[in-house]
Design a protein around this motif. Structure first.
Motif, PDB file in Angstrom:
ATOM      1  N   LYS A 102      -3.036  -2.284 -31.901  1.00 14.75           N
ATOM      2  CA  LYS A 102      -3.678  -3.220 -30.977  1.00 14.75           C
ATOM      3  C   LYS A 102      -3.640  -4.647 -31.526  1.00 14.75           C
ATOM      4  O   LYS A 102      -3.361  -5.604 -30.804  1.00 14.75           O
ATOM      5  N   ALA A 103      -3.942  -4.772 -32.805  1.00 14.82           N
ATOM      6  CA  ALA A 103      -3.946  -6.102 -33.430  1.00 14.82           C
ATOM      7  C   ALA A 103      -2.548  -6.704 -33.402  1.00 14.82           C
ATOM      8  O   ALA A 103      -2.379  -7.896 -33.114  1.00 14.82           O
ATOM      9  N   ARG A 104      -1.548  -5.910 -33.693  1.00 18.16           N
ATOM     10  CA  ARG A 104      -0.162  -6.401 -33.697  1.00 18.16           C
ATOM     11  C   ARG A 104       0.275  -6.831 -32.297  1.00 18.16           C
ATOM     12  O   ARG A 104       0.913  -7.858 -32.125  1.00 18.16           O
ATOM     13  N   ILE A 105      -0.099  -6.035 -31.276  1.00 13.79           N
ATOM     14  CA  ILE A 105       0.239  -6.388 -29.896  1.00 13.79           C
ATOM     15  C   ILE A 105      -0.440  -7.691 -29.505  1.00 13.79           C
ATOM     16  O   ILE A 105       0.180  -8.583 -28.918  1.00 13.79           O
ATOM     17  N   ARG A 106      -1.728  -7.826 -29.845  1.00  6.26           N
ATOM     18  CA  ARG A 106      -2.437  -9.076 -29.527  1.00  6.26           C
ATOM     19  C   ARG A 106      -1.771 -10.268 -30.198  1.00  6.26           C
ATOM     20  O   ARG A 106      -1.590 -11.320 -29.592  1.00  6.26           O
ATOM     21  N   ALA A 107      -1.435 -10.123 -31.464  1.00  6.96           N
ATOM     22  CA  ALA A 107      -0.790 -11.220 -32.192  1.00  6.96           C
ATOM     23  C   ALA A 107       0.534 -11.589 -31.536  1.00  6.96           C
ATOM     24  O   ALA A 107       0.858 -12.774 -31.396  1.00  6.96           O
TER      25      ALA A 107
ATOM     26  N   GLU B 264      -7.446 -18.596 -45.821  1.00  9.11           N
ATOM     27  CA  GLU B 264      -7.453 -17.372 -46.623  1.00  9.11           C
ATOM     28  C   GLU B 264      -8.879 -16.879 -46.867  1.00  9.11           C
ATOM     29  O   GLU B 264      -9.141 -15.675 -46.835  1.00  9.11           O
ATOM     30  N   LEU B 265      -9.816 -17.812 -47.095  1.00 12.05           N
ATOM     31  CA  LEU B 265     -11.228 -17.420 -47.231  1.00 12.05           C
ATOM     32  C   LEU B 265     -11.720 -16.761 -45.943  1.00 12.05           C
ATOM     33  O   LEU B 265     -12.422 -15.738 -45.980  1.00 12.05           O
ATOM     34  N   ILE B 266     -11.341 -17.341 -44.820  1.00 13.61           N
ATOM     35  CA  ILE B 266     -11.758 -16.795 -43.528  1.00 13.61           C
ATOM     36  C   ILE B 266     -11.105 -15.442 -43.285  1.00 13.61           C
ATOM     37  O   ILE B 266     -11.753 -14.499 -42.846  1.00 13.61           O
TER      38      ILE B 266
ATOM     39  N   VAL C 279      -4.985 -12.655 -35.172  1.00 13.28           N
ATOM     40  CA  VAL C 279      -4.783 -13.844 -34.336  1.00 13.28           C
ATOM     41  C   VAL C 279      -4.824 -15.099 -35.210  1.00 13.28           C
ATOM     42  O   VAL C 279      -4.010 -16.006 -35.043  1.00 13.28           O
ATOM     43  N   LEU C 280      -5.758 -15.156 -36.168  1.00 14.01           N
ATOM     44  CA  LEU C 280      -5.815 -16.291 -37.091  1.00 14.01           C
ATOM     45  C   LEU C 280      -4.477 -16.470 -37.797  1.00 14.01           C
ATOM     46  O   LEU C 280      -3.937 -17.573 -37.868  1.00 14.01           O
ATOM     47  N   THR C 281      -3.933 -15.380 -38.297  1.00 16.90           N
ATOM     48  CA  THR C 281      -2.662 -15.437 -39.012  1.00 16.90           C
ATOM     49  C   THR C 281      -1.548 -15.926 -38.097  1.00 16.90           C
ATOM     50  O   THR C 281      -0.762 -16.791 -38.477  1.00 16.90           O
ATOM     51  N   ALA C 282      -1.505 -15.393 -36.889  1.00 16.24           N
ATOM     52  CA  ALA C 282      -0.445 -15.770 -35.949  1.00 16.24           C
ATOM     53  C   ALA C 282      -0.562 -17.236 -35.531  1.00 16.24           C
ATOM     54  O   ALA C 282       0.436 -17.960 -35.494  1.00 16.24           O
ATOM     55  N   GLU C 283      -1.760 -17.692 -35.234  1.00 16.67           N
ATOM     56  CA  GLU C 283      -1.930 -19.061 -34.732  1.00 16.67           C
ATOM     57  C   GLU C 283      -1.857 -20.127 -35.821  1.00 16.67           C
ATOM     58  O   GLU C 283      -1.420 -21.235 -35.572  1.00 16.67           O
ATOM     59  N   SER C 284      -2.297 -19.793 -37.019  1.00 16.73           N
ATOM     60  CA  SER C 284      -2.387 -20.805 -38.073  1.00 16.73           C
ATOM     61  C   SER C 284      -1.087 -21.015 -38.830  1.00 16.73           C
ATOM     62  O   SER C 284      -0.922 -22.019 -39.502  1.00 16.73           O
ATOM     63  N   GLY C 285      -0.194 -20.056 -38.747  1.00 15.94           N
ATOM     64  CA  GLY C 285       1.016 -20.143 -39.557  1.00 15.94           C
ATOM     65  C   GLY C 285       0.781 -19.676 -40.981  1.00 15.94           C
ATOM     66  O   GLY C 285       1.615 -19.880 -41.861  1.00 15.94           O
TER      67      GLY C 285
ATOM     68  N   GLU D  59       1.933 -13.934 -43.646  1.00 13.53           N
ATOM     69  CA  GLU D  59       1.482 -12.583 -43.279  1.00 13.53           C
ATOM     70  C   GLU D  59       0.808 -11.884 -44.457  1.00 13.53           C
ATOM     71  O   GLU D  59      -0.184 -11.204 -44.299  1.00 13.53           O
ATOM     72  N   GLU D  60       1.377 -12.068 -45.636  1.00 16.48           N
ATOM     73  CA  GLU D  60       0.836 -11.440 -46.845  1.00 16.48           C
ATOM     74  C   GLU D  60      -0.333 -12.288 -47.356  1.00 16.48           C
ATOM     75  O   GLU D  60      -0.205 -13.492 -47.550  1.00 16.48           O
ATOM     76  N   ALA D  61      -1.481 -11.642 -47.563  1.00 14.89           N
ATOM     77  CA  ALA D  61      -2.658 -12.363 -48.053  1.00 14.89           C
ATOM     78  C   ALA D  61      -2.409 -12.900 -49.463  1.00 14.89           C
ATOM     79  O   ALA D  61      -1.675 -12.289 -50.244  1.00 14.89           O
ATOM     80  N   LEU D  62      -3.027 -14.036 -49.755  1.00  6.05           N
ATOM     81  CA  LEU D  62      -2.941 -14.587 -51.099  1.00  6.05           C
ATOM     82  C   LEU D  62      -3.700 -13.689 -52.070  1.00  6.05           C
ATOM     83  O   LEU D  62      -4.696 -13.066 -51.695  1.00  6.05           O
TER      84      LEU D  62
END
Length: 146
Positions: free
Chosen positions: A25-30, A55-57, A72-78, A81-84
Motif C-alpha cells: 500500500k505504501a509503495r502504491i501511494r508513493a 531523516e529525523l522525521i 510519501v515523505l521520501t517520495a516528495e522530498s527527494g 530511499e535508504e535511510a541514513l
C-alpha cells in the motif's frame, strides 16, 4: 470452487500475515504521488540541513509505524530511499547517546533534552539556518509582498 470474494479474502489475509500488505500500500501511494507530482517544476536541491531534518522525521514516522506517511515523505522530498545510518545522524547533530536512548528516535531525545533540561536559566537561542539554506529558502518562499 472458491468465489472471487473468497479468493480476495484469502490473498488479503496471506499478505497481511506475511507483513507485506502495508508495504505494498505504501509503495502504491508513493508511486501515485510520484506520478501526480508536477515534474516540470524542478525541486530545489536537498540541503544538508533538510536531509538531516527529513531523516529525523522519517525515523520518527517509522518508529511510530506511520509507514505510509514516511513513504510519501521520501517520495516528495527527494530523500534517498535508504535511510541514513543512525550513528552518522547522531554525529552530524553532535548528539551523544546512552543505551536507553538508542531504543527511541533521535527526535524524541532532542525534544526530551529541551523539555526536561534542568538548565532553566533562559530559553535556548536559535540561530537562523546556514547561509545556503537561508538563501535557498528566500529564493523559494514568496515574501509578504507576493
Amino acid at each position: 470452487m472458491a468465489t472471487i470474494t473468497e479468493l480476495k479474502c484469502a490473498v488479503r489475509e496471506t499478505l497481511e500475515s506475511r507483513g507485506v500488505l502495508g508495504q505494498l500500500k505504501a509503495r502504491i501511494r508513493a508511486e501515485v504521488f510520484s506520478a501526480l507530482d508536477d515534474q516540470r517544476e524542478p525541486r530545489p536541491p536537498l540541503s544538508h540541513e533538510n536531509l538531516l531534518i527529513n531523516e529525523l522525521i522519517r525515523e520518527y514516522l517509522e518508529f511510530n509505524k506511520y509507514r505510509y506517511t514516511a513513504s510519501v515523505l521520501t517520495a516528495e522530498s527527494g530523500q534517498p530511499e535508504e535511510a541514513l545510518d543512525r550513528q552518522f545522524l547522531a554525529n552530524e547533530l553532535k548528539v551523544s547517546e546512552d543505551s536507553s536512548s538508542k531504543s527511541v528516535p533521535l527526535l524524541y531525545g532532542l525534544v526530551s533534552h529541551f523539555v526536561n533540561s534542568s538548565d532553566n536559566v533562559g530559553k535556548v537561542f536559535l540561530r537562523g539556518a546556514s547561509k545556503s539554506a537561508a538563501t535557498l529558502a528566500s529564493s523559494t518562499v514568496p515574501g509578504p509582498d507576493a
